[in-house]
Design a protein around this motif. Structure first.
Motif, PDB file in Angstrom:
ATOM      1  N   ASN B 383       0.832  -1.206   0.000  1.00  0.00           N
ATOM      2  CA  ASN B 383       0.000   0.000   0.000  1.00  0.00           C
ATOM      3  C   ASN B 383       0.866   1.255   0.000  1.00  0.00           C
ATOM      4  OD1 ASN B 383      -2.432  -1.265  -0.050  1.00  0.00           O
ATOM      5  ND2 ASN B 383      -2.930  -0.934   2.103  1.00  0.00           N
ATOM      6  N   ILE B 384       1.863   1.271   0.882  1.00  0.00           N
ATOM      7  CA  ILE B 384       2.718   2.464   0.986  1.00  0.00           C
ATOM      8  C   ILE B 384       3.400   2.739  -0.343  1.00  0.00           C
ATOM      9  CG2 ILE B 384       4.694   3.496   2.162  1.00  0.00           C
ATOM     10  CD1 ILE B 384       4.038   1.634   4.553  1.00  0.00           C
ATOM     11  N   ALA B 385       4.019   1.698  -0.900  1.00  0.00           N
ATOM     12  CA  ALA B 385       4.778   1.915  -2.133  1.00  0.00           C
ATOM     13  C   ALA B 385       3.867   2.209  -3.317  1.00  0.00           C
ATOM     14  CB  ALA B 385       5.650   0.701  -2.435  1.00  0.00           C
ATOM     15  N   SER B 386       2.673   1.618  -3.322  1.00  0.00           N
ATOM     16  CA  SER B 386       1.867   1.844  -4.521  1.00  0.00           C
ATOM     17  C   SER B 386       1.035   3.108  -4.410  1.00  0.00           C
ATOM     18  CB  SER B 386       0.982   0.640  -4.831  1.00  0.00           C
ATOM     19  OG  SER B 386       0.018   0.471  -3.838  1.00  0.00           O
ATOM     20  N   ILE B 387       0.818   3.627  -3.214  1.00  0.00           N
ATOM     21  CA  ILE B 387       0.058   4.882  -3.112  1.00  0.00           C
ATOM     22  C   ILE B 387       1.015   6.073  -2.972  1.00  0.00           C
ATOM     23  CG2 ILE B 387      -1.649   6.149  -1.759  1.00  0.00           C
ATOM     24  CD1 ILE B 387      -2.971   3.435  -1.131  1.00  0.00           C
ATOM     25  N   ALA B 388       1.704   6.164  -1.841  1.00  0.00           N
ATOM     26  CA  ALA B 388       2.637   7.298  -1.674  1.00  0.00           C
ATOM     27  C   ALA B 388       3.811   7.165  -2.645  1.00  0.00           C
ATOM     28  CB  ALA B 388       3.126   7.352  -0.235  1.00  0.00           C
ATOM     29  N   GLY B 389       4.279   5.929  -2.823  1.00  0.00           N
ATOM     30  CA  GLY B 389       5.436   5.706  -3.684  1.00  0.00           C
ATOM     31  C   GLY B 389       5.176   6.091  -5.130  1.00  0.00           C
ATOM     32  N   LEU B 390       3.949   5.834  -5.592  1.00  0.00           N
ATOM     33  CA  LEU B 390       3.647   6.171  -6.992  1.00  0.00           C
ATOM     34  C   LEU B 390       3.678   7.681  -7.218  1.00  0.00           C
ATOM     35  CD1 LEU B 390       2.890   5.141  -9.782  1.00  0.00           C
ATOM     36  CD2 LEU B 390       0.495   5.224  -9.133  1.00  0.00           C
ATOM     37  N   ARG B 411      17.523   8.779 -24.288  1.00  0.00           N
ATOM     38  CA  ARG B 411      17.109   9.653 -23.203  1.00  0.00           C
ATOM     39  C   ARG B 411      15.674   9.366 -22.754  1.00  0.00           C
ATOM     40  NH1 ARG B 411      14.760  14.125 -21.827  1.00  0.00           N
ATOM     41  NH2 ARG B 411      15.821  15.545 -20.428  1.00  0.00           N
ATOM     42  N   ALA B 412      14.782   9.202 -23.735  1.00  0.00           N
ATOM     43  CA  ALA B 412      13.371   8.956 -23.399  1.00  0.00           C
ATOM     44  C   ALA B 412      13.245   7.688 -22.554  1.00  0.00           C
ATOM     45  CB  ALA B 412      12.544   8.838 -24.671  1.00  0.00           C
ATOM     46  N   ASP B 413      14.050   6.676 -22.912  1.00  0.00           N
ATOM     47  CA  ASP B 413      13.994   5.428 -22.139  1.00  0.00           C
ATOM     48  C   ASP B 413      14.460   5.656 -20.705  1.00  0.00           C
ATOM     49  OD1 ASP B 413      13.128   4.059 -24.318  1.00  0.00           O
ATOM     50  OD2 ASP B 413      15.132   3.440 -24.963  1.00  0.00           O
ATOM     51  N   TRP B 414      15.485   6.498 -20.555  1.00  0.00           N
ATOM     52  CA  TRP B 414      16.020   6.726 -19.208  1.00  0.00           C
ATOM     53  C   TRP B 414      15.064   7.490 -18.304  1.00  0.00           C
ATOM     54  CZ3 TRP B 414      19.247   4.242 -16.310  1.00  0.00           C
ATOM     55  CH2 TRP B 414      20.124   3.359 -16.949  1.00  0.00           C
ATOM     56  N   GLU B 415      14.247   8.332 -18.911  1.00  0.00           N
ATOM     57  CA  GLU B 415      13.205   8.972 -18.099  1.00  0.00           C
ATOM     58  C   GLU B 415      12.296   7.906 -17.492  1.00  0.00           C
ATOM     59  OE1 GLU B 415      12.672  13.126 -20.655  1.00  0.00           O
ATOM     60  OE2 GLU B 415      10.955  11.849 -20.277  1.00  0.00           O
ATOM     61  N   VAL B 416      11.950   6.922 -18.339  1.00  0.00           N
ATOM     62  CA  VAL B 416      11.078   5.842 -17.872  1.00  0.00           C
ATOM     63  C   VAL B 416      11.801   4.980 -16.832  1.00  0.00           C
ATOM     64  CG1 VAL B 416       9.758   3.823 -18.578  1.00  0.00           C
ATOM     65  CG2 VAL B 416       9.822   5.836 -20.046  1.00  0.00           C
ATOM     66  N   HIS B 417      13.092   4.682 -17.112  1.00  0.00           N
ATOM     67  CA  HIS B 417      13.861   3.898 -16.127  1.00  0.00           C
ATOM     68  C   HIS B 417      13.882   4.632 -14.778  1.00  0.00           C
ATOM     69  CE1 HIS B 417      14.827   1.346 -19.360  1.00  0.00           C
ATOM     70  NE2 HIS B 417      15.921   1.948 -19.795  1.00  0.00           N
ATOM     71  N   ALA B 418      14.032   5.960 -14.842  1.00  0.00           N
ATOM     72  CA  ALA B 418      14.076   6.738 -13.592  1.00  0.00           C
ATOM     73  C   ALA B 418      12.785   6.546 -12.806  1.00  0.00           C
ATOM     74  CB  ALA B 418      14.288   8.222 -13.902  1.00  0.00           C
ATOM     75  N   PHE B 419      11.655   6.565 -13.515  1.00  0.00           N
ATOM     76  CA  PHE B 419      10.354   6.345 -12.877  1.00  0.00           C
ATOM     77  C   PHE B 419      10.355   5.015 -12.126  1.00  0.00           C
ATOM     78  CE2 PHE B 419       6.233   4.169 -13.349  1.00  0.00           C
ATOM     79  CZ  PHE B 419       5.364   5.063 -12.744  1.00  0.00           C
ATOM     80  N   PHE B 420      10.790   3.949 -12.795  1.00  0.00           N
ATOM     81  CA  PHE B 420      10.725   2.626 -12.164  1.00  0.00           C
ATOM     82  C   PHE B 420      11.782   2.451 -11.077  1.00  0.00           C
ATOM     83  CE2 PHE B 420       8.254   1.682 -15.982  1.00  0.00           C
ATOM     84  CZ  PHE B 420       7.180   1.028 -15.407  1.00  0.00           C
ATOM     85  N   VAL B 422      12.954   4.801  -9.107  1.00  0.00           N
ATOM     86  CA  VAL B 422      12.463   5.508  -7.918  1.00  0.00           C
ATOM     87  C   VAL B 422      11.319   4.728  -7.269  1.00  0.00           C
ATOM     88  CG1 VAL B 422      11.310   7.605  -7.127  1.00  0.00           C
ATOM     89  CG2 VAL B 422      13.231   7.758  -8.700  1.00  0.00           C
ATOM     90  N   TRP B 423      10.443   4.190  -8.088  1.00  0.00           N
ATOM     91  CA  TRP B 423       9.315   3.422  -7.542  1.00  0.00           C
ATOM     92  C   TRP B 423       9.824   2.206  -6.764  1.00  0.00           C
ATOM     93  CZ3 TRP B 423       4.564   1.397 -10.856  1.00  0.00           C
ATOM     94  CH2 TRP B 423       3.436   1.362 -10.029  1.00  0.00           C
ATOM     95  N   GLY B 424      10.831   1.543  -7.329  1.00  0.00           N
ATOM     96  CA  GLY B 424      11.443   0.399  -6.650  1.00  0.00           C
ATOM     97  C   GLY B 424      12.050   0.815  -5.311  1.00  0.00           C
ATOM     98  N   LEU B 425      12.701   1.987  -5.314  1.00  0.00           N
ATOM     99  CA  LEU B 425      13.322   2.471  -4.078  1.00  0.00           C
ATOM    100  C   LEU B 425      12.263   2.753  -3.005  1.00  0.00           C
ATOM    101  CD1 LEU B 425      16.108   4.857  -5.436  1.00  0.00           C
ATOM    102  CD2 LEU B 425      16.385   2.626  -4.340  1.00  0.00           C
ATOM    103  N   THR B 426      11.096   3.253  -3.421  1.00  0.00           N
ATOM    104  CA  THR B 426      10.064   3.521  -2.418  1.00  0.00           C
ATOM    105  C   THR B 426       9.581   2.208  -1.789  1.00  0.00           C
ATOM    106  OG1 THR B 426       8.211   3.455  -3.986  1.00  0.00           O
ATOM    107  CG2 THR B 426       9.222   5.610  -3.594  1.00  0.00           C
TER     108      THR B 426
END
Lengths: 92, 524
Positions: B383-390, B411-420, B422-426
């Motif tokens: 819950n924490i990661a999928s609500i606050a983390g998202l 570059r466009a791919d790395w923006e997406v990688h950054a999203f995931f 960070v999400w993994g880190l949360t």
């Protein structure tokens, strides 16, 4: 397209309907209203909502009109609920 | 029924929450795309679509000579770039059979802007996710939508009193308050939630239920007729092999403009451009009509002669077209789009409050709250990661857009990688920290990132907020201010969560711990 009138009507409609519920009457006014008053509030609220629907459908046709009506009523109901919560919090 | 509602809601609840939130922001995907390409000037007025179409047709003739098909989406009120794609012949098996790009309407050249997917990323993620084959993602989205439909219907039956208790909200009553919030959020938007879930399934029905179509349509001619009912794309026949230049595309678009209005052209598609057998279709845009059914004019490419005008489809196809359009909401004006956004936001909060309620209900029954069983801990952390983390991950995506250097390989791919990443880190953070601290810290992190984003924008682009306000640039000013509004929302939630935590810790009975978040949080 003027969204203001149908939105105001939705808001008025839900306010009237909220006052037509015994629990809200008890919470806000402190006593239940007369059955006739409750009945009138219920009819007035329903009419206001139907009127809002009528305006939207007349101006935009059934397809977009219905979608707009759904949006207006959802937001209006939300605002009425938030107002009720706010009122209850102030009283406490 | 109650058990069905609980488990239908929980099992794919995290997927649904992500679908709801990314879907919600997708109503502003074109605006987000503009914000994410700050080098591209804003269009203060829409350029003549006929001129732009001709410019792009010429450019595509240079970029993709001999292509079997190209298609361009013309600029409109919400798009300051032109999106085009064209078929290519894959040299190696497994290679994609098409090329795509964004173009500057003023020059017809590829945009000299940073490489980004823009708002398109959230939109695609919403129904096909990422890092997995598109078909799998869409099946997963379909399964989630099916669960949602079950949850909605069983929810209405379970919480029979939702209509009676329409205006009821009991503050500070823990589980009761959560239930009231969940009910209100559900019942206000009920027509919308039901519609959006059902139409979501309709958008991909041909993928989920292909059998009827397979049985009914056997010959290529029948299939072609079917696809003509569903889209304005003309299927390429065999080319003649005889080279003939394309007639004036601008003239074709002008004829369509006379019919539908100056700015109402959506797409121009050409098959076998440069061949004697070329055909061009000019499709009407989506604004102002609640239907995705194709309306188009078809021209002979070599001469520019009008062949057919299609403005209606069969009843079944039209039903699908209307349901499809209702889901996407592209017919809407700005006010309507905001209504869609707000009600959809309420739907996100509905899913979020539902998820949190699972833990709130069970927390009271825990034999030892200090050491809950594995399933409880799992749901709590997810819950924490999928609500606050998202919230953090989505904001990180926008940060990456401003911070990654450009030009920069993929570059466009790395923006997406950054999203995931960070999400993994949360998720990692949620696992290692105590649950309540994790909620509070992540909500504060989301708030800080959102608050600082307009400042980052001011430092890294030529379009800071004050500039946008003076220029009347609604897209940039709107997104900056929306960030602050959301930052405020997350801050309020963080403060409330922390305060609730403090209260419940001071109580003697540790069993009755407070819910860790408040209703709005899910919306964040």
């Amino acid at each position: 397209m003027n969204h203001l009138l149908p939105f105001a009507l939705s808001l008025a409609g839900f306010t009237a309907l909220a006052f037509a519920v015994p629990r809200q009457q008890r919470d806000i006014i402190g006593r239940p209203l007369q059955p006739t008053t409750t009945y009138v509030l219920r009819v007035a609220g329903t009419c206001a909502l139907l009127f809002a629907l009528g305006i939207l459908v007349a101006e935009k046709g059934w397809s977009i009109g219905l979608v707009m009506f759904s949006g207006h009523t959802s937001i209006a109901a939300g605002i009425v609920l938030c107002a009720l919560i706010g009122q209850a919090r102030m009283v406490r | 029924m109650s058990t069905l509602h609980t488990w239908a809601g929980l099992l794919l609840g995290w997927v649904l929450y992500a679908m709801f939130l990314t879907g919600t922001v997708s109503y502003f995907k074109d605006e987000l795309s503009q914000w994410m390409r700050p080098e591209l000037p804003r269009l203060s007025q829409i350029p003549d679509q006929a001129v732009v179409a001709q410019r792009l047709a010429d450019e595509l003739g240079n970029i993709a000579p001999g292509t079997s098909q190209w298609s361009i989406r013309l600029p409109d009120e919400r798009n300051n770039s032109v999106y085009a794609f064209w078929r290519t012949t894959p040299r190696n098996p497994g290679q994609r059979g098409f090329g795509e790009g964004n173009f500057d309407p003023a020059t017809g050249q590829r945009v000299a802007s940073r490489d980004t997917l823009g708002g398109e990323f959230f939109y695609r993620f919403h129904f096909q996710f990422h890092y997995m084959p598109v078909v799998w993602g869409r099946w997963l989205a379909g399964a989630a939508a099916m669960f949602m439909l079950v949850a909605i219907v069983s929810g209405v039956i379970t919480h029979k009193k939702i209509f009676v208790d329409f205006f009821t909200f009991r503050w500070g009553k823990r589980q009761r308050s959560w239930l009231d919030a969940h009910n209100s959020l559900s019942v206000f938007g009920l027509p919308f939630h039901f519609m959006i879930t059902y139409t979501g399934l309709v958008t991909l029905m041909a993928l989920y239920m292909p059998w009827g179509e397979q049985v009914a349509f056997k010959t290529p001619a029948e299939r072609q007729q079917l696809s003509a009912e569903l889209s304005a794309f003309i299927q390429p026949d065999k080319p003649s092999g005889q080279k003939t230049a394309l007639a004036s595309v601008a003239d074709m678009v002008r004829q369509a403009q006379e019919r539908w209005g100056r700015d109402s052209i959506g797409r121009v598609t050409a098959v076998h451009p440069g061949d004697a057998a070329a055909r061009v279709s000019v499709a009407r845009g989506e604004a102002g009509r609640v239907s995705m059914s194709p309306q188009y004019m078809e021209f002979e490419g070599a001469t520019g002669k009008l062949l057919t005008v299609r403005e209606s489809v069969g009843a079944a196809a039209e039903t699908r077209g209307v349901l499809y359009a209702l889901h996407l909401g592209r017919f809407s004006d700005t006010e309507m789009r905001w209504l869609y956004f707000l009600v959809s936001f309420m739907g996100t909060a509905m899913v979020g409050t539902g998820l949190v309620m699972w833990t709130v209900k069970r927390r009271q029954k825990l034999p030892d709250p200090g050491c809950p069983y594995f399933g409880f801990r799992l749901v709590e952390r997810l819950n924490i990661a999928s609500i606050a983390g998202l919230s953090i991950a989505m904001t990180a995506f926008l940060w990456a857009n401003r911070l990654l250097p450009h030009p920069f390989e993929s570059r466009a791919d790395w923006e997406v990688h950054a999203f995931f990443i960070v999400w993994g880190l949360t998720l990692l953070h949620a696992v290692v920290r105590p649950a309540r601290s994790a909620w509070v810290e992540q909500l504060w992190a989301a708030s800080a990132l959102l608050f600082l984003l307009p400042l980052l924008n001011a430092f890294t682009t030529q379009r800071p907020l004050w500039h946008s306000l003076v220029e009347g640039d609604r897209v940039f000013a709107g997104i900056d201010m929306m960030c602050w509004a959301l930052a405020l929302l997350h801050a309020v939630l963080a403060i409330r969560t922390a305060r609730q935590g403090a209260i419940s810790q001071s109580r003697i009975k540790p069993k009755r711990q407070a819910p860790v978040v408040t209703s709005r949080e899910a919306a964040g």
